[in-house]
Design a protein around this motif. Structure first.
Motif, PDB file in Angstrom:
ATOM      1  N   MET A 129     -93.806  37.305 -61.944  1.00 20.83           N
ATOM      2  CA  MET A 129     -93.198  38.626 -62.077  1.00 20.83           C
ATOM      3  C   MET A 129     -91.752  38.486 -62.517  1.00 20.83           C
ATOM      4  O   MET A 129     -90.979  37.734 -61.913  1.00 20.83           O
ATOM      5  N   ALA A 130     -91.391  39.210 -63.575  1.00 25.14           N
ATOM      6  CA  ALA A 130     -90.006  39.290 -64.037  1.00 25.14           C
ATOM      7  C   ALA A 130     -89.516  40.697 -63.763  1.00 25.14           C
ATOM      8  O   ALA A 130     -90.114  41.673 -64.241  1.00 25.14           O
ATOM      9  N   LEU A 131     -88.443  40.822 -62.978  1.00 26.00           N
ATOM     10  CA  LEU A 131     -87.919  42.129 -62.587  1.00 26.00           C
ATOM     11  C   LEU A 131     -86.608  42.385 -63.313  1.00 26.00           C
ATOM     12  O   LEU A 131     -85.690  41.559 -63.267  1.00 26.00           O
ATOM     13  N   THR A 132     -86.509  43.513 -63.993  1.00 26.72           N
ATOM     14  CA  THR A 132     -85.265  43.898 -64.645  1.00 26.72           C
ATOM     15  C   THR A 132     -85.293  45.393 -64.903  1.00 26.72           C
ATOM     16  O   THR A 132     -86.337  45.946 -65.264  1.00 26.72           O
ATOM     17  N   GLY A 133     -84.163  46.041 -64.713  1.00 30.50           N
ATOM     18  CA  GLY A 133     -84.069  47.470 -65.004  1.00 30.50           C
ATOM     19  C   GLY A 133     -83.630  47.757 -66.416  1.00 30.50           C
ATOM     20  O   GLY A 133     -83.474  48.913 -66.795  1.00 30.50           O
ATOM     21  N   THR A 134     -83.414  46.723 -67.232  1.00 30.55           N
ATOM     22  CA  THR A 134     -82.937  46.919 -68.592  1.00 30.55           C
ATOM     23  C   THR A 134     -84.000  47.611 -69.426  1.00 30.55           C
ATOM     24  O   THR A 134     -85.144  47.175 -69.467  1.00 30.55           O
ATOM     25  N   PRO A 135     -83.656  48.682 -70.147  1.00 32.74           N
ATOM     26  CA  PRO A 135     -84.640  49.363 -70.996  1.00 32.74           C
ATOM     27  C   PRO A 135     -85.227  48.410 -72.034  1.00 32.74           C
ATOM     28  O   PRO A 135     -84.531  47.600 -72.611  1.00 32.74           O
ATOM     29  N   LEU A 136     -86.503  48.545 -72.280  1.00 29.88           N
ATOM     30  CA  LEU A 136     -87.197  47.627 -73.176  1.00 29.88           C
ATOM     31  C   LEU A 136     -86.793  47.808 -74.632  1.00 29.88           C
ATOM     32  O   LEU A 136     -86.975  46.908 -75.440  1.00 29.88           O
TER      33      LEU A 136
ATOM     34  N   ALA B 287     -71.716  45.765 -61.919  1.00 23.78           N
ATOM     35  CA  ALA B 287     -71.841  45.338 -63.318  1.00 23.78           C
ATOM     36  C   ALA B 287     -73.310  45.188 -63.696  1.00 23.78           C
ATOM     37  O   ALA B 287     -73.732  45.619 -64.781  1.00 23.78           O
ATOM     38  N   GLN B 288     -74.105  44.566 -62.816  1.00 27.65           N
ATOM     39  CA  GLN B 288     -75.540  44.434 -63.081  1.00 27.65           C
ATOM     40  C   GLN B 288     -76.206  45.803 -63.171  1.00 27.65           C
ATOM     41  O   GLN B 288     -77.047  46.049 -64.036  1.00 27.65           O
ATOM     42  N   LEU B 289     -75.802  46.696 -62.284  1.00 26.14           N
ATOM     43  CA  LEU B 289     -76.392  48.027 -62.246  1.00 26.14           C
ATOM     44  C   LEU B 289     -76.097  48.783 -63.539  1.00 26.14           C
ATOM     45  O   LEU B 289     -76.983  49.424 -64.114  1.00 26.14           O
ATOM     46  N   SER B 290     -74.865  48.688 -64.020  1.00 29.99           N
ATOM     47  CA  SER B 290     -74.511  49.389 -65.258  1.00 29.99           C
ATOM     48  C   SER B 290     -75.293  48.829 -66.436  1.00 29.99           C
ATOM     49  O   SER B 290     -75.637  49.555 -67.370  1.00 29.99           O
ATOM     50  N   ARG B 291     -75.567  47.534 -66.390  1.00 29.50           N
ATOM     51  CA  ARG B 291     -76.362  46.913 -67.453  1.00 29.50           C
ATOM     52  C   ARG B 291     -77.780  47.465 -67.457  1.00 29.50           C
ATOM     53  O   ARG B 291     -78.428  47.576 -68.499  1.00 29.50           O
ATOM     54  N   ASN B 292     -78.265  47.883 -66.288  1.00 31.50           N
ATOM     55  CA  ASN B 292     -79.639  48.365 -66.161  1.00 31.50           C
ATOM     56  C   ASN B 292     -79.785  49.858 -66.402  1.00 31.50           C
ATOM     57  O   ASN B 292     -80.750  50.290 -67.032  1.00 31.50           O
ATOM     58  N   VAL B 293     -78.862  50.659 -65.864  1.00 29.90           N
ATOM     59  CA  VAL B 293     -79.077  52.113 -65.864  1.00 29.90           C
ATOM     60  C   VAL B 293     -77.996  52.904 -66.577  1.00 29.90           C
ATOM     61  O   VAL B 293     -78.099  54.117 -66.694  1.00 29.90           O
ATOM     62  N   GLY B 294     -76.957  52.239 -67.040  1.00 29.48           N
ATOM     63  CA  GLY B 294     -75.890  53.002 -67.681  1.00 29.48           C
ATOM     64  C   GLY B 294     -74.779  53.323 -66.703  1.00 29.48           C
ATOM     65  O   GLY B 294     -74.291  52.449 -65.995  1.00 29.48           O
ATOM     66  N   LYS B 295     -74.372  54.556 -66.642  1.00 27.42           N
ATOM     67  CA  LYS B 295     -73.157  54.935 -65.925  1.00 27.42           C
ATOM     68  C   LYS B 295     -73.294  54.788 -64.410  1.00 27.42           C
ATOM     69  O   LYS B 295     -74.301  55.177 -63.818  1.00 27.42           O
ATOM     70  N   VAL B 296     -72.232  54.225 -63.808  1.00 24.14           N
ATOM     71  CA  VAL B 296     -72.193  53.952 -62.369  1.00 24.14           C
ATOM     72  C   VAL B 296     -70.834  54.390 -61.832  1.00 24.14           C
ATOM     73  O   VAL B 296     -69.798  54.171 -62.476  1.00 24.14           O
ATOM     74  N   VAL B 297     -70.840  54.997 -60.640  1.00 25.62           N
ATOM     75  CA  VAL B 297     -69.598  55.365 -59.947  1.00 25.62           C
ATOM     76  C   VAL B 297     -69.359  54.341 -58.842  1.00 25.62           C
ATOM     77  O   VAL B 297     -70.226  54.123 -57.987  1.00 25.62           O
ATOM     78  N   TYR B 298     -68.191  53.700 -58.874  1.00 29.56           N
ATOM     79  CA  TYR B 298     -67.847  52.623 -57.931  1.00 29.56           C
ATOM     80  C   TYR B 298     -66.729  53.122 -57.020  1.00 29.56           C
ATOM     81  O   TYR B 298     -65.645  53.467 -57.489  1.00 29.56           O
ATOM     82  N   PHE B 299     -66.992  53.179 -55.703  1.00 25.20           N
ATOM     83  CA  PHE B 299     -66.007  53.664 -54.733  1.00 25.20           C
ATOM     84  C   PHE B 299     -65.488  52.514 -53.871  1.00 25.20           C
ATOM     85  O   PHE B 299     -66.255  51.665 -53.412  1.00 25.20           O
ATOM     86  N   ALA B 300     -64.187  52.504 -53.639  1.00 30.49           N
ATOM     87  CA  ALA B 300     -63.552  51.554 -52.727  1.00 30.49           C
ATOM     88  C   ALA B 300     -62.432  52.267 -51.987  1.00 30.49           C
ATOM     89  O   ALA B 300     -61.898  53.277 -52.452  1.00 30.49           O
ATOM     90  N   LYS B 301     -62.062  51.717 -50.811  1.00 32.24           N
ATOM     91  CA  LYS B 301     -60.997  52.328 -50.017  1.00 32.24           C
ATOM     92  C   LYS B 301     -59.617  51.803 -50.397  1.00 32.24           C
ATOM     93  O   LYS B 301     -58.628  52.524 -50.323  1.00 32.24           O
ATOM     94  N   HIS B 302     -59.540  50.534 -50.783  1.00 37.52           N
ATOM     95  CA  HIS B 302     -58.245  49.878 -50.932  1.00 37.52           C
ATOM     96  C   HIS B 302     -57.988  49.463 -52.370  1.00 37.52           C
ATOM     97  O   HIS B 302     -58.914  49.134 -53.120  1.00 37.52           O
TER      98      HIS B 302
END
Length: 707
Positions: free
Chosen positions: A370-377, A540-555
């Motif tokens: 099994m090869a798992l990837t969210g990247t569009p084919l 970074a991996q998530l953006s490669r798979n699905v496009g736009k990502v919102v990243y939240f941090a406190k500091h």
């Protein structure tokens, strides 16, 4: 004053630069290439912090120095004086590396052999070897005899694996299910087929998903409930399908599908190869979905693994050390997560994954692969060449038997008009599964939080765990002291939970008054810093798979690490911080929502937690935990708003084996209380101080129970 690299003795003068010609590189003179590169890096470090390109070059030089040192030490055809001379030259390169670390200490972690080696670093390594006239092997090696001395020296065999081998020394290949094939048809044997197969996907089509059976069951061996789209893949494995390119979007539960497909196919032992950031999560998911199957995780040299486990999880970065024994372990199934990591067939990680797949296929009839990837084919379809080879659909030159039979059955050739559509369908039927959130929206909640445990297995992680143990010891000492001095006649059987809460309250008050050194607040601060790189890596991996990502941090420093990571990877981002002007803030929002090339927005929890509409994304990464559920919810609601057409997933990064997990549980437990309070309950909504207090109570109670 003489410049670096120029000597002035007596009346000797350095020739003018334009009159000096660089001595051409000798074949295989890698040390000269390294020396030149390291001087360039040092010169840049003297002018300020290294850029992403400079850091990559630093890491590659350090790696090649280690490899060349091992090669020289093991070289048989040189004299001892020649060996000493080459080692001396390598010491000179290593000295300049050390000087560079003194100039820019942030590059020190790159010297770690377990540091993430990016595709850019792989490419630069290849270029430097080629510049020295050294050719790299681009084909997979199937035997330990073919590895280089440097690679062989890095390889290890954990003691528990040796114990397993001794317990079952007669592990034989399984050919029981091999089918007898007639001679392959010859109609397409003269055609070049791989290029047309890839182009077939560029032309697109109505579906990128193989026909799947109706789900046979929704309850799992662990007592959890599968979503219908997950159960379809498990049902396909139960019916005998054995190769899958599972390309569902993130958030649709690919991990659970892979684990349960292995259960349905009885594909044990199972090898799982994953990025470092998710290997702890795979072990956790295995415990949830298939609790009867023991999972073990390989860290470093594998000293702590269970050689008798059913599921072995290893990250790409240490695969080179273990590829030898893994190929002989007797695996009946293999999963590669984030399979686009192996797209570059010249990289070591790709070569090792392909080697292991081939060795498993050679000794096991119809293994589960099994090869798992969210990247569009439909993007960069050539990237799937290595993945198809891993699955056994093709080799370097042609489709293999099963896929070739499907192509022959179409009755078409690349010269025929209908070939591309028929070829695309044939490949998809081999096991491509692609579902998007919108396709299965009825199956999944409109808004959910998915915890992603990460392992802090470096020096910082060890320091944090030591500090947590020290805090627990201090709480226990305070509890024992209070127990001894309280009024006589009070008898409590076991732990005095009222006293535990009072001790926790005293500790929290001391924290508020800054009377203590390490405390729960500063510990969470350090955990956030330690998670920063891992959280950014996952985003970074998530953006490669699905496009736009919102990243939240406190500091701010956690946001800085994220932005540095994205810049190094060439990911375009914007940033929303508290010190921005209204104009700059709006420009950042517009850039994220309107510019297709901007993949990530890095947000401060306090500055961007309210008043924003970021529903152009449906995935949120929470790099640091909040102290209240309300703050966490406000962040997620920047994406989960009226008009959002896709289910929203918030990926909460949790530091495994630390107080981080306890805080997450407490936040979730308080979430229900907050909901009841908003619905008219008289109960008071919890504050951040309540979470801190409950964390201390849990820490002290656990310490008292374990002594």
């Amino acid at each position: 004053m003489a410049r670096r690299g120029q000597r002035q003795t007596g009346n000797t003068r350095t020739a003018p630069r334009q009159q000096r010609a660089a001595r051409p590189l000798e074949k295989g003179d890698i040390i000269r290439v390294l020396a030149r590169a390291v001087r360039e890096v040092e010169a840049k470090a003297q002018r300020g912090p290294l850029t992403a390109a400079g850091r990559t070059k630093f890491q590659v030089v350090a790696l090649l120095v280690r490899e060349e040192r091992t090669r020289v030490k093991n070289q048989k055809d040189i004299s001892e004086p020649q060996r000493a001379e080459q080692l001396k030259r390598l010491d000179g390169v290593a000295t300049i590396l050390a000087q560079t670390v003194a100039l820019d200490p942030t590059v020190y972690p790159l010297l770690d052999e377990n540091a993430v080696f990016t595709d850019a670093a792989d490419t630069l390594r290849t270029e430097m070897l080629q510049a020295a006239g050294i050719e790299q092997a681009t084909t997979t090696k199937a035997a330990d005899d073919d590895v280089t001395p440097a690679a062989a020296e890095r390889r290890v065999v954990p003691q528990s694996v040796i114990s397993r081998q001794l317990a079952n020394p007669f592990l034989a290949p399984d050919f029981s299910a091999v089918t007898q094939r007639a001679d392959s048809p010859k109609r397409l044997s003269t055609w070049e087929l791989l290029g047309p197969l890839f182009r077939a996907f560029e032309y697109g089509g109505s579906s990128s998903c193989m026909p799947l059976p109706e789900p046979g069951f929704l309850m799992t061996p662990g007592g959890l409930e599968l979503m219908p789209h997950q159960a379809q893949v498990v049902a396909a494995a139960a019916e005998g399908h054995r190769t899958f390119l599972l390309a569902d979007e993130p958030g649709l539960g690919k991990t659970a599908q892979a684990l349960l497909a292995a259960h349905a196919a009885d594909a044990y032992p199972l090898l799982v190869v994953v990025p470092n950031v998710v290997k702890t999560n795979w072990a956790r998911e295995a415990d949830l979905w298939t609790p009867s199957r023991k999972a073990t995780v390989i860290h470093g040299d594998g000293d702590s693994i269970d050689g008798f486990a059913d599921i072995v999880v290893v990250n790409y970065e240490v695969l080179d050390r273990h590829v030898g024994w893994l190929g002989d372990f007797g695996f009946r199934g293999m999963v590669v997560d984030e399979a686009h990591f192996i797209k570059n067939k010249s990289s070591q990680r790709s070569q090792h994954a392909l080697e292991l797949s081939e060795r498993i296929r050679n000794r096991t009839a119809r293994p589960l692969l099994m090869a798992l990837t969210g990247t569009p084919l439909i993007n960069d379809i050539e990237d799937f060449r290595a993945i198809w080879q891993f699955l056994g659909w093709i080799d370097d030159k042609k489709p293999l038997a099963e896929l070739m039979e499907k192509l022959e059955a179409t009755g078409l050739s690349p010269a025929d008009h209908g070939f591309y559509s028929a070829a695309r369908t044939s490949v998809i039927s081999m096991g491509i599964v692609r579902r998007r959130k919108v396709d299965v929206a009825a199956d999944i909640p409109a808004r959910r939080i998915a915890d992603l445990p990460v392992e802090l297995d470096d020096a910082i992680g060890r320091s944090i765990r030591d500090s947590e143990r020290e805090l627990a010891r201090r709480l226990v000492a305070r509890y024992d002291s209070a127990l001894e001095t309280r009024s006589a006649g009070v008898v409590v059987d076991g732990i005095d939970h009222d006293l535990v809460r009072r001790v926790a309250t005293w500790e929290r008050e001391d924290t508020d008054n800054e009377k203590t050194g390490e405390n729960v607040f500063t510990m969470m601060r350090r955990i956030g810093q330690a998670k920063a790189g891992l959280a950014a890596d996952y985003a970074a991996q998530l953006s490669r798979n699905v496009g736009k990502v919102v990243y939240f941090a406190k500091h701010i420093d956690v946001m800085d690490v994220a932005e540095e990571t994205f810049a190094k990877r060439g990911i375009k981002f914007t940033s929303i911080r508290g010190d921005q002007s209204a104009k700059a803030r709006q420009a950042a929002i517009d850039g994220f929502t309107n510019d297709e090339d901007v993949e990530i927005v890095v947000c401060s929890l306090t500055a961007a937690g309210v008043g924003l509409n970021l529903q152009v994304a449906s995935n949120v990464v929470l790099a640091e935990l909040s102290w209240t559920d309300a703050e966490q919810t406000q962040a997620i609601d920047r994406v989960h708003r009226i008009g959002q057409e896709e289910p929203v997933t918030a990926w909460r990064i949790i530091a495994a084996q630390t107080i981080d997990g306890k805080i997450a549980e407490l936040i979730d437990s308080k979430a229900g209380l907050a909901a009841r309070a908003l619905d008219g309950s008289d109960e008071e909504v919890s504050s951040s101080a309540d979470i801190q207090l409950e964390a201390l109570v849990a820490l002290l109670t656990e310490a008292l129970e374990s002594r």
